[in-house]
Design an enzyme around this catalytic site. Structure first.
Site, PDB file in Angstrom:
ATOM      1  N   TYR A 176     -45.258 -25.389   9.515  1.00 31.98           N
ATOM      2  CA  TYR A 176     -43.830 -26.639  10.425  1.00 31.98           C
ATOM      3  C   TYR A 176     -44.462 -27.766  10.358  1.00 31.98           C
ATOM      4  CZ  TYR A 176     -41.501 -22.142  10.251  1.00 31.98           C
ATOM      5  OH  TYR A 176     -40.646 -20.722  10.122  1.00 31.98           O
ATOM      6  N   LYS A 234     -51.059 -12.054   7.402  1.00 30.02           N
ATOM      7  CA  LYS A 234     -50.929 -11.548   5.691  1.00 30.02           C
ATOM      8  C   LYS A 234     -52.875 -12.307   5.037  1.00 30.02           C
ATOM      9  CE  LYS A 234     -49.290 -10.527   2.040  1.00 30.02           C
ATOM     10  NZ  LYS A 234     -47.882  -9.308   1.977  1.00 30.02           N
ATOM     11  N   ASP A 279     -44.964  -8.447   5.552  1.00 28.48           N
ATOM     12  CA  ASP A 279     -44.154  -7.928   4.560  1.00 28.48           C
ATOM     13  C   ASP A 279     -43.674  -6.183   5.504  1.00 28.48           C
ATOM     14  OD1 ASP A 279     -46.597  -7.861   3.518  1.00 28.48           O
ATOM     15  OD2 ASP A 279     -46.172  -6.801   2.106  1.00 28.48           O
ATOM     16  N   ASP A 301     -41.136 -16.894  13.202  1.00 25.45           N
ATOM     17  CA  ASP A 301     -39.380 -17.275  12.999  1.00 25.45           C
ATOM     18  C   ASP A 301     -39.257 -15.999  12.807  1.00 25.45           C
ATOM     19  OD1 ASP A 301     -37.560 -19.112  12.820  1.00 25.45           O
ATOM     20  OD2 ASP A 301     -38.341 -20.156  11.657  1.00 25.45           O
ATOM     21  N   ASP A 333     -36.865 -13.158  14.632  1.00 31.95           N
ATOM     22  CA  ASP A 333     -34.809 -13.660  14.448  1.00 31.95           C
ATOM     23  C   ASP A 333     -34.750 -12.124  14.284  1.00 31.95           C
ATOM     24  OD1 ASP A 333     -34.583 -15.783  15.657  1.00 31.95           O
ATOM     25  OD2 ASP A 333     -34.943 -16.835  13.484  1.00 31.95           O
TER      26      ASP A 333
HETATM   27 MG   LIG Z   1     -44.718  -6.798  -0.192  1.00 30.40          MG
HETATM   28 MG   LIG Z   2     -35.516 -19.376  13.409  1.00 30.83          MG
END
Ligand SMILES: [Mg+2]
Ligand SMILES: [Mg+2]
Lengths: 358, 358
Positions: free
Chosen positions: A142, A189, A221, A245, A249
């Site tokens: 970000y 990851k 994931d 983020d 959420d």
């Molecule tokens: Mg995957």
């Molecule tokens: Mg958010």
């Protein structure tokens, strides 16, 4: 204990929910012989209306010198619906976060049996869900370098993390885990990203200082699946900005209502406490908004002051209202109580004035 | 129609589920007078055992010259449990994907009333869920420049996308939307990322060529919520590599079973079709694995050949087995049917040999 609290009520339902949180803080102060001094400051649409800017210097100044900031919500439709507006309420919050260098966003996720009918998940999955997400807030993709070539045919974003940025939030998360069920899950990851491998390395290094905390690692994931399939497995989740983020959420919907989710953002100096909901303009002034997000944010503020017993008492009081059907219109559209009534009930409970049997 | 299909059965349950899919393809061929030529190739642990490499050159060669590849699963515990193993089955698949330049991963998400008891979501939310995710597979942060400084104190990953990379998958997604409910949702983070803004720009440009498709845009954090709260709103989701990784795995759990989810990966030349499940070594050779993931992948292969009516017939047959309780052990551990029986029933259905009333 004497503490200075900056209160930023903001726009929409911000003032009415924040007032309930202050009511509860007052009850805590009175019970424990503490002195909380409130300094009311402007931010958001109301600040634009009165001063021309969404975040007056005076508010920044006060926030920097406070022990904590209790914030309601900002935003007003007159700015949302005007794409030409140069000054927007939301800029105030972004600038305040930056001024306070709030590097950790903390979101507890709790489920309540009385809200199961509102959750998209089955009741069995919701039992005993109680975890807390630590999201890094000032680094990562970000804030990395962004580029678009001259022809507009190629774009890039850089994700970058330093050891120090990871360490400071990791220590917060490990300390929190020590106070809880002593489990920390790093979501990353690391099979693909260099930054994730650094996160994993730093967390493994720091873990040695917290031998009582069990650490595990989960690819983002898989985390996105596990939060739906088996959320009760989590205690403290630690993750970088973008993954945080997305999964915070995602996790916010499982409790069944955004109206009662609190959050804290911790900086080097001060810390800010706010419900995750917005300014909800349609409900403004109707005394129907859910004050639990703000009241539970005040409980996190008490934790931050080291007043853990008091914070738990506030959470117990909030639970008690939910269990006894004292809920706002968002939870029960037929038999509902007003915002101010819920605030009253919770501050009474904290003061030991609970009706014995209801 | 005459087509050459490379069949890679792979390891574990790969062979037994793939055989059911071939059975069904044979039924389709016979019904429609098509000629499918199968070329069986090695990949995975079985290839290591026989040739010393997880992906023999002969397999790459055959795949490149095929009209489509039907793949089962790879992976074997003897490699998973050996951290010193230099050659791993999974390397075969990564190399094959690269050789074929598979730039689009396509995953349909469908819910079935008879599987509602297995889903973490409430039944009401699962009704009429039917969408398809197009994930970009060869670009983005997974393949950008990765750096770690000499001191090991700072790491970075670059996310990079070109207009051309976005265009080719966007065209696939728009064409799919035209065949469906004519809605395309781009999932991005355009309020923060330069690459997301390029995605949005390119998709808006391309949308003009598909005026019958309604396009909307959703931030990835909101998408992570909406997939749980209201998945039936989606028709075609298009997204970049990492966001696609996260939301396609999140979406995979809502149907209640990974065992029946198919996928397709499309390249410039050939295309590969495979169930999303793994090699499931514990079930190997027991005739209990769910063949629907493989059979529904074969249906996507038929779509790819332009045999849409035939593909829909296979899906109708799969539905029919689920509705009539012809399910494998993962769906119903008490009253279950064998892998080969389900394959038989579906190929019979496709051949018009359905028992009239059951
Ligand atoms: Mg995957
Ligand atoms: Mg958010």
């Amino acid at each position: 204990m004497q503490k200075n609290i900056v209160v930023i009520e903001g726009d929409g339902i911000g003032p009415e929910v924040t007032r309930q949180a202050v009511k509860v803080l007052n009850a805590v102060a009175e019970q424990g012989g503490h002195e909380f001094n409130y300094h009311y400051c402007l931010m958001g649409a109301c600040a634009i209306d009165k001063t021309g800017t969404p975040l007056p210097d005076e508010t920044i100044e006060a926030a920097l010198n406070s022990d904590a900031i209790l914030f309601g919500a900002i935003g007003h439709p007159k700015y949302d619906n005007d794409p030409t507006a140069k000054v927007r309420p939301e800029q105030g919050l972004l600038k305040l976060r930056k001024s306070l260098q709030l590097f950790a966003n903390i979101r507890p996720v709790t489920t309540y049996p009385s809200l199961q009918h509102l959750s998209p998940l089955k009741g069995k999955i919701l039992e005993d869900v109680n975890f807390i997400i630590f999201r890094e807030l000032t680094g990562g993709i970000y804030f990395g370098k962004k580029e678009l070539n001259a022809e507009g045919t190629q774009a890039s974003d850089e994700c970058i993390y330093s050891r120090e940025e990871i360490e400071r939030i990791a220590h917060l998360a490990f300390k929190q885990a020590q106070q809880r069920r002593k489990k920390l899950t790093l979501v990353d990851k690391a099979n693909v990203l260099e930054t994730s491998r650094l996160w994993r390395k730093v967390v493994q290094d720091i873990a040695k200082q917290y031998p009582d905390v069990k650490v595990d690692f989960l690819f983002v994931d898989n985390a996105a699946m596990q939060i739906i399939l088996n959320p009760k497995q989590f205690d403290v989740i630690l993750t970088e900005n973008m993954f945080g983020d997305i999964i915070s959420d995602e996790a916010s919907v499982i409790s069944g209502s955004l109206g009662l989710l609190p959050s804290a953002s911790i900086g080097k100096g001060s810390a800010l406490f706010e419900p995750i909901h917005g300014s909800y303009p349609q409900a403004t002034g109707k005394d129907i908004a859910n004050p639990l997000g703000s009241i539970l944010s005040a409980a996190m503020l008490l934790d931050h002051f080291g007043l853990r017993t008091e914070a738990n008492k506030v959470r117990e009081a909030a639970n008690w209202t939910l269990q006894n059907g004292f809920v706002t219109k968002d939870i029960d559209p037929i038999n509902f109580y007003f915002t101010s009534t819920i605030g009253e009930l919770i501050s009474d409970y904290v003061s030991g004035k609970t009706p014995g049997d209801i």
